[in-house]
Design a protein around this motif. Sequence first.
Motif, PDB file in Angstrom:
ATOM      1  N   PHE A 143       0.843  -1.201   0.000  1.00  0.00           N
ATOM      2  CA  PHE A 143       0.000   0.000   0.000  1.00  0.00           C
ATOM      3  C   PHE A 143       0.875   1.246   0.000  1.00  0.00           C
ATOM      4  O   PHE A 143       0.602   2.226  -0.710  1.00  0.00           O
ATOM      5  CB  PHE A 143      -0.909   0.010   1.226  1.00  0.00           C
ATOM      6  N   LEU A 144       1.944   1.225   0.796  1.00  0.00           N
ATOM      7  CA  LEU A 144       2.895   2.344   0.811  1.00  0.00           C
ATOM      8  C   LEU A 144       3.546   2.523  -0.553  1.00  0.00           C
ATOM      9  O   LEU A 144       3.747   3.650  -1.014  1.00  0.00           O
ATOM     10  CB  LEU A 144       3.956   2.089   1.883  1.00  0.00           C
ATOM     11  N   ASP A 145       3.853   1.425  -1.193  1.00  0.00           N
ATOM     12  CA  ASP A 145       4.431   1.471  -2.541  1.00  0.00           C
ATOM     13  C   ASP A 145       3.480   2.174  -3.508  1.00  0.00           C
ATOM     14  O   ASP A 145       3.898   3.005  -4.332  1.00  0.00           O
ATOM     15  CB  ASP A 145       4.709   0.040  -3.015  1.00  0.00           C
ATOM     16  N   TYR A 146       2.189   1.878  -3.414  1.00  0.00           N
ATOM     17  CA  TYR A 146       1.202   2.516  -4.295  1.00  0.00           C
ATOM     18  C   TYR A 146       1.059   4.003  -3.992  1.00  0.00           C
ATOM     19  O   TYR A 146       0.837   4.810  -4.901  1.00  0.00           O
ATOM     20  CB  TYR A 146      -0.154   1.815  -4.159  1.00  0.00           C
ATOM     21  N   VAL A 147       1.190   4.381  -2.717  1.00  0.00           N
ATOM     22  CA  VAL A 147       1.198   5.805  -2.379  1.00  0.00           C
ATOM     23  C   VAL A 147       2.393   6.482  -3.047  1.00  0.00           C
ATOM     24  O   VAL A 147       2.281   7.589  -3.592  1.00  0.00           O
ATOM     25  CB  VAL A 147       1.240   6.005  -0.849  1.00  0.00           C
ATOM     26  N   GLY A 148       3.538   5.825  -3.011  1.00  0.00           N
ATOM     27  CA  GLY A 148       4.721   6.371  -3.661  1.00  0.00           C
ATOM     28  C   GLY A 148       4.528   6.575  -5.146  1.00  0.00           C
ATOM     29  O   GLY A 148       4.972   7.589  -5.713  1.00  0.00           O
ATOM     30  N   VAL A 149       3.867   5.635  -5.807  1.00  0.00           N
ATOM     31  CA  VAL A 149       3.599   5.767  -7.236  1.00  0.00           C
ATOM     32  C   VAL A 149       2.695   6.960  -7.506  1.00  0.00           C
ATOM     33  O   VAL A 149       2.916   7.737  -8.440  1.00  0.00           O
ATOM     34  CB  VAL A 149       2.968   4.469  -7.785  1.00  0.00           C
ATOM     35  N   CYS A 150       1.670   7.127  -6.682  1.00  0.00           N
ATOM     36  CA  CYS A 150       0.755   8.265  -6.814  1.00  0.00           C
ATOM     37  C   CYS A 150       1.515   9.586  -6.657  1.00  0.00           C
ATOM     38  O   CYS A 150       1.323  10.522  -7.445  1.00  0.00           O
ATOM     39  CB  CYS A 150      -0.346   8.154  -5.766  1.00  0.00           C
ATOM     40  N   VAL A 151       2.368   9.656  -5.655  1.00  0.00           N
ATOM     41  CA  VAL A 151       3.156  10.863  -5.413  1.00  0.00           C
ATOM     42  C   VAL A 151       4.037  11.168  -6.626  1.00  0.00           C
ATOM     43  O   VAL A 151       4.143  12.318  -7.072  1.00  0.00           O
ATOM     44  CB  VAL A 151       4.012  10.682  -4.145  1.00  0.00           C
ATOM     45  N   TYR A 152       4.656  10.140  -7.174  1.00  0.00           N
ATOM     46  CA  TYR A 152       5.528  10.329  -8.346  1.00  0.00           C
ATOM     47  C   TYR A 152       4.733  10.805  -9.561  1.00  0.00           C
ATOM     48  O   TYR A 152       5.179  11.671 -10.311  1.00  0.00           O
ATOM     49  CB  TYR A 152       6.250   9.020  -8.646  1.00  0.00           C
TER      50      TYR A 152
END
Length: 353
Positions: A146-155
């Motif tokens: 889930f944290l990884d997906y947040v990172g993708v969104c931020v990018y």
Amino acid sequence: MSSAALERLSTLSLSVQQLVRLPRLLDALPSPPSQRGTVRASDVPSLFREPYILTGYRPVGQSWRYYLLSLFQRHNETLNVWTHLVAVPAVLLRFWALAGARGVTLDVASLPLALYVLSALTYLSCSVAAHLLQSHSELAHYTLFFLDYVGVCVYQYGCSLAHYFYSSERAWRDSQVGALFLPGAAFLGWLSCAGCCFAKFRYRRPYPLWRKVYQLIPTGLAYVLDISPVAHRLATGSWAEPALTFHALQVAFFLLAAFFFSCPVPERFLPGRCDIVGHGHQVFHVFLSLCTLCQLEAVFEDYLSCRDAVARVHGEGRLLLACGSFPVLVLCSALTAAALRRSVKRRLKVRQE
């Protein structure tokens, strides 16, 4: 092609060589201790298995220290970790070198550039954490991805800010797409995070087609919108501009990355033979890292060509509003991931009762 572009391509080629050498360097790493060495797919719960990857799994339920030390050991996640771990200092040092050489200072005009670099470092770091530590437990697995997906969104949104304020042309900004670009990019960034988190929570292996639908459609729409100012430049601009070469490379690398993310190749045709080195997710990571490095070169070149006019063309108020929405998007995405994490905890608690 200008001498500046040739020099930057030479610098990029060094980064490519570093990424290509990673599989060979992997041979120098030890295997995990024999008493807790890698295990076969049948020895770990289905949640932790990957299609056509038969061996090289770390046992589930070990200590955090065990997984941290596995950074220096051979298993089927080692290259997934190192391909993005190497990219973190590469992005940071390259930006530092470019900014120092050109006298970049933090002001309103450079704020989207700073947020773009921060977003790149965020998604790379979140990816490293997810692949390195996810085998600790089911809750850790869900939480970290889930944290990884947040990172993708931020990018995604960081890219949108850089593309809009530095890489777009007035004709594109005056179009309907340009008028809706920033709010649309923020919404689709959040939607891609929500879709990926929901698909991860909702579906168990063997994954149905709907999982890919929830993951790829919002993420694909976000990319199409985010890259639209660059696509317009590539279609209408002069290829004598140094930035366009790197923009073309970032698009090519992203499309290759998307292919290997979507399709389990070559392991589909060579099950068990690409477990440690060469499976599709590793190739996806390599191309995504190269995409980010090329994008950094292109965005920085665009920034240099327009930095004196950014505040005048866009207005300081619009710049601050767009950049101010960055932490808001991070918060919304983090809250979405946290809500689904609570759902995971409830599901695990029910299962244990």
